[in-house]
Design an enzyme around this catalytic site. Structure first.
Site, PDB file in Angstrom:
ATOM      1  N   LYS A  35      95.058 -45.955 -13.669  1.00 12.83           N
ATOM      2  CA  LYS A  35      93.606 -45.996 -13.493  1.00 12.83           C
ATOM      3  C   LYS A  35      93.061 -47.269 -14.130  1.00 12.83           C
ATOM      4  CE  LYS A  35      89.375 -43.760 -15.214  1.00 12.83           C
ATOM      5  NZ  LYS A  35      88.848 -42.688 -16.108  1.00 12.83           N
ATOM      6  N   ASP A  58      82.914 -48.109 -17.123  1.00  9.64           N
ATOM      7  CA  ASP A  58      82.453 -46.851 -16.542  1.00  9.64           C
ATOM      8  C   ASP A  58      81.071 -46.498 -17.091  1.00  9.64           C
ATOM      9  OD1 ASP A  58      82.186 -44.453 -15.291  1.00  9.64           O
ATOM     10  OD2 ASP A  58      83.554 -43.371 -16.622  1.00  9.64           O
ATOM     11  N   LYS A 110      76.243 -42.003 -18.093  1.00  8.16           N
ATOM     12  CA  LYS A 110      76.616 -41.583 -19.443  1.00  8.16           C
ATOM     13  C   LYS A 110      75.488 -41.908 -20.421  1.00  8.16           C
ATOM     14  CE  LYS A 110      81.591 -42.636 -18.919  1.00  8.16           C
ATOM     15  NZ  LYS A 110      82.176 -41.325 -19.271  1.00  8.16           N
ATOM     16  N   ASP A 143      88.391 -47.864 -20.224  1.00  9.07           N
ATOM     17  CA  ASP A 143      88.680 -46.924 -19.146  1.00  9.07           C
ATOM     18  C   ASP A 143      89.698 -47.462 -18.144  1.00  9.07           C
ATOM     19  OD1 ASP A 143      88.266 -44.313 -18.415  1.00  9.07           O
ATOM     20  OD2 ASP A 143      86.606 -44.743 -17.059  1.00  9.07           O
ATOM     21  N   ASP A 160      80.605 -39.516 -12.411  1.00 12.46           N
ATOM     22  CA  ASP A 160      81.340 -39.872 -13.629  1.00 12.46           C
ATOM     23  C   ASP A 160      82.751 -39.281 -13.634  1.00 12.46           C
ATOM     24  OD1 ASP A 160      81.660 -41.118 -16.076  1.00 12.46           O
ATOM     25  OD2 ASP A 160      80.858 -39.440 -17.233  1.00 12.46           O
ATOM     26  N   GLU A 164      85.082 -40.344 -11.711  1.00 10.15           N
ATOM     27  CA  GLU A 164      85.507 -41.381 -10.768  1.00 10.15           C
ATOM     28  C   GLU A 164      86.987 -41.717 -10.864  1.00 10.15           C
ATOM     29  OE1 GLU A 164      86.002 -43.456 -14.239  1.00 10.15           O
ATOM     30  OE2 GLU A 164      84.306 -42.175 -13.757  1.00 10.15           O
ATOM     31  N   ARG A 210      89.656 -39.889 -11.077  1.00 10.54           N
ATOM     32  CA  ARG A 210      90.508 -39.110 -10.172  1.00 10.54           C
ATOM     33  C   ARG A 210      90.340 -39.561  -8.718  1.00 10.54           C
ATOM     34  NH1 ARG A 210      87.587 -33.739 -12.172  1.00 10.54           N
ATOM     35  NH2 ARG A 210      87.485 -35.105 -13.983  1.00 10.54           N
TER      36      ARG A 210
END
Length: 429
Positions: A196, A201, A208, A219, A278, A280, A282
């Site tokens: 990933k 993010d 967030k 991230d 959020d 995202e 996956r």
């Protein structure tokens, strides 16, 4: 204290006046780390001692003496190194041990530095390029690089990476690295590593709070971990064909960002309703897992800073392991223990695939509850399970809960840790 210090392991009874609260003593221009049994030391205590030595102002630690095992040296290095001195330990022992540890320290330094870069420095394409360049330099004749950028992702059907990244001025990218040391294009792929690579993010429209967004440069830790693992395996003599797929995007808010209620249709036909922008990670990993599955490898390992739920479950001390293939998770747990790379299994069964229901698509990407609801980390893994072969044979998902620390503690300096690299390296070797 000198800028360089000689560090030795010592049995507890070698000196008088040890303080129970302090595992180190300074004598004769050396620093001694106290252990009860040098043949079976507490590696956690050694790592904490590394933090204490670093706090004395030591710039370089030169390990010396007969008691240092490879794992003990690495535990000290994990505690001692920090931003600005990620390659500050000189190892001891036979030539092979020193070489292995030097290579490991260098790879970890590269991966940790990559994770620590600011989100303005590191955008999706530069993440892909830096990983590609680093690996290509290690084995130029054995590596082939393919990068898909921006709108071309949509054209080729990589809907998760494209939609998560389309709201940013920095285009998304999908990097594929093919390490094929034999050079035969017909050689089967042994393993595929999927990382990933969310370079920042914001949470998108499910934005967030400031405190939760502050460390989101990390991230892309899964991408750095997967790339680092392949790099270390190459240096340690990897002979099998292994591919790396990095799913790189920046999750931003804009007039053309993806939205709650959107429905994405993946290459394998799975439709996904967006319940939380959020969730995202996956979505981009799903593309990577589809691509990996198309290669029919024996093993697929994905790594991601995926859920806050895994951090809550493990306290950020362990990475969380998930697999429907119980042999995979048992083997990964054993390997993680051997290399002192703490990990712990969390539940994943076939029924977890249905934990994010949608009235309009095959599944939602999460739920509207905070953190994805009860069992959020397992539910995220269940979502990913839709994009590998039925039953998940050969697939391991690592939720990198121990990848990054926002502030220092008794074990780690602030920033990226490199946790997970050693486990993946050992699995593919």
């Amino acid at each position: 204290m000198s800028n360089t210090a000689i560090i030795e392991l010592s049995q507890q009874n070698d000196f008088s006046g040890w303080q129970q609260s302090n595992p180190i003593v300074i004598k004769d221009d050396k620093i001694f780390v106290r252990v009860s049994d040098p043949s079976n030391p507490d590696l956690r205590e050694i790592q904490q001692a590394g933090r204490k030595v670093e706090s004395l102002g030591v710039e370089t630690a030169q390990l010396a003496g007969v008691h240092w095992s490879e794992n003990a040296q690495w535990a000290f290095a994990q505690g001692f190194t920090k931003v600005g001195k990620l390659e500050a330990v000189q190892f001891c022992g036979d030539a092979d041990t020193v070489s292995r540890l030097q290579q490991k320290q260098a790879v970890y330094a590269w991966a940790r530095d990559l994770i620590n870069q600011t989100p303005s420095q590191l955008v999706p394409v530069s993440l892909a390029n830096q990983a590609a360049d680093y690996l290509k330099n290690l084995a130029p004749e054995a590596i082939h690089i393919d990068t898909i950028i921006g709108d071309e992702l949509e054209n080729q059907g990589w809907t998760g990476i494209y939609n998560v990244g389309k709201g940013s001025v920095n285009p998304p990218a999908m990097l594929t690295v093919d390490y094929n040391p034999g050079g035969d294009a017909n050689t089967p792929v042994y393993a595929v590593l999927v990382g990933k690579g969310i370079t920042f993010d914001s949470g998108g429209y499910s934005i967030k709070p400031s405190a939760g967004m502050f460390s989101m440069k990390c991230d892309m830790g899964g991408a750095a971990t997967a790339a680092g693992a392949l790099a270390l395996a190459i240096q340690w003599g990897l002979k099998k064909r292994v591919k790396l797929i990095l799913c790189c995007a920046e999750n931003m808010v804009s007039d053309h960002a993806y939205k709650l209620g959107d429905i994405l249709t993946y290459k394998n036909g799975t439709t996904v309703e967006i319940a939380n922008t959020d969730a995202e990670g996956r979505l981009v990993l799903a593309d990577g897992l589809i691509a990996a599955s198309e290669m029919n490898p024996e093993m697929i390992i994905d790594s991601a800073t995926l859920t806050g739920a895994a951090m809550l479950a493990t306290g950020g001390e362990y990475n969380a392991l998930f697999a429907m293939d119980k042999h995979m998770v048992a083997n990964a747990l054993a390997v993680a223990g051997e290399v002192n790379d703490p990990a712990w299994p969390l539940p994943l069964e076939a029924f977890h695939q249905s934990k994010c229901p949608s009235a309009f698509a095959d599944t939602a990407n999460s739920t509207t509850q905070k953190g994805g609801g009860a069992g959020g980390a397992s539910n995220a893994a269940g979502f990913l399970a839709r994009f590998v072969n039925p039953g998940g044979k050969g697939w391991l998902h690592i939720d990198l809960a121990a990848c990054y620390h926002e502030s220092s503690n008794s074990m780690w300096a602030a920033g990226a840790t490199g946790s997970g690299i050693a486990t993946i390296t050992s699995l593919i070797l």
